[in-house]
Scaffold this active site. Structure first.
Site, PDB file in Angstrom:
ATOM      1  N   SER A 107       0.840  -1.195   0.000  1.00  0.00           N
ATOM      2  CA  SER A 107       0.000   0.000   0.000  1.00  0.00           C
ATOM      3  C   SER A 107       0.872   1.242   0.000  1.00  0.00           C
ATOM      4  CB  SER A 107      -0.911   0.029   1.224  1.00  0.00           C
ATOM      5  OG  SER A 107      -1.588   1.282   1.316  1.00  0.00           O
ATOM      6  N   TYR A 145      -2.675  -0.053   9.832  1.00  0.00           N
ATOM      7  CA  TYR A 145      -2.582  -0.474   8.427  1.00  0.00           C
ATOM      8  C   TYR A 145      -1.233  -0.075   7.841  1.00  0.00           C
ATOM      9  CZ  TYR A 145      -4.045  -1.309   3.609  1.00  0.00           C
ATOM     10  OH  TYR A 145      -4.144  -1.782   2.320  1.00  0.00           O
TER      11      TYR A 145
END
Length: 242
Positions: A137, A151
């Site tokens: 990501s 995250y």
């Protein structure tokens, strides 16, 4: 980017980027196994329409035994394994004061431990020319909004895992790479969502990616054309981290 006759396993392959990857690999000639949580009928039918074999395996990525069993089922059904795409992810956000150990454990179980377990299960089946592709990501490099601590940290850990595995598995002819998507138009992050205009402003290209654009990067890394790329991060983020 022909991968005719190869077999790929895509975790979290029923929706979004994972579904696009599964269909793209099938379109490039691979038979595909995919894991899912709820329903994978649409992706299965799309792959069958391309004339490729497909198996959908219900598996919770939080459960290491289920992850390993999914690899074994993919090999048992399709006969071999050449490409592993670790795509499944848990996206748990919120102020750090409101996040507990349970949220931490689930995030790292799905985003870091599951790829590790899948690699361990896949290695007996991956030979020279095997491909491991992790989906990371952009927020591992640039967390532009609050609430991304878990995250972002988990995806940063995936960077380290990718690089270390690339070094370890290189002598066996297995490449390990990371695709880094930026804002991508999926049902979880639609390009017309509440913060979409702000997010577009962070990219150099001023738009969201389509899932197919991320899938194309995965397909490249799965192909023979990428045989000398390992330990690399391939950003498909529209310049988000520029």
């Amino acid at each position: 980017m022909n991968i005719e006759g190869k077999v790929a396993l895509v975790t979290g392959g029923s929706r979004g980027i994972g579904a696009a990857v599964a269909v793209r690999l099938a379109g490039n000639g691979a038979d595909v196994a995919l894991t899912y949580r709820n329903n994978a009928d649409d992706v299965v039918e799309r792959i069958k329409a391309l004339g490729r074999r497909v198996v959908a395996i219900r598996a919770e990525s939080e459960d290491p035994a289920a992850v390993a069993a999914a690899v074994d089922e993919a090999v048992g059904t399709l006969g071999r394994l050449d490409v592993l795409v670790n795509n499944a992810a848990a996206f748990i956000t919120g102020p750090v004061e409101e996040l507990g150990v349970e949220e931490f454990d689930r995030t790292f179980a799905v985003n870091v431990r599951a790829p590790f377990v899948a690699v361990k299960a896949a290695l007996p089946h991956l030979g020279d020319g095997g491909r491991i592709i992790n989906v990371g990501s952009n927020v591992a490099d640039r967390a532009v909004f609050p609430g991304l601590s878990l995250y972002s940290a988990s995806k940063a850990a995936l960077v380290g895992l990718t690089k270390a595995l690339a070094r370890e598995l290189g002598p066996r002819g297995i490449t390990v790479n990371l695709v880094v998507p930026g804002p991508t138009n999926t049902d979880l992050a639609p390009e017309e969502g509440p913060y979409a205009e702000v997010i577009r402003g962070f990219t150099a290209l001023g738009r969201f990616a389509e899932a197919d654009e991320v899938a194309a990067a995965v397909a490249y890394l799965a192909s023979d054309e990428a045989r000398y790329s390992t330990g690399a991060q391939l950003h498909v983020d529209g310049g988000f981290t520029s």
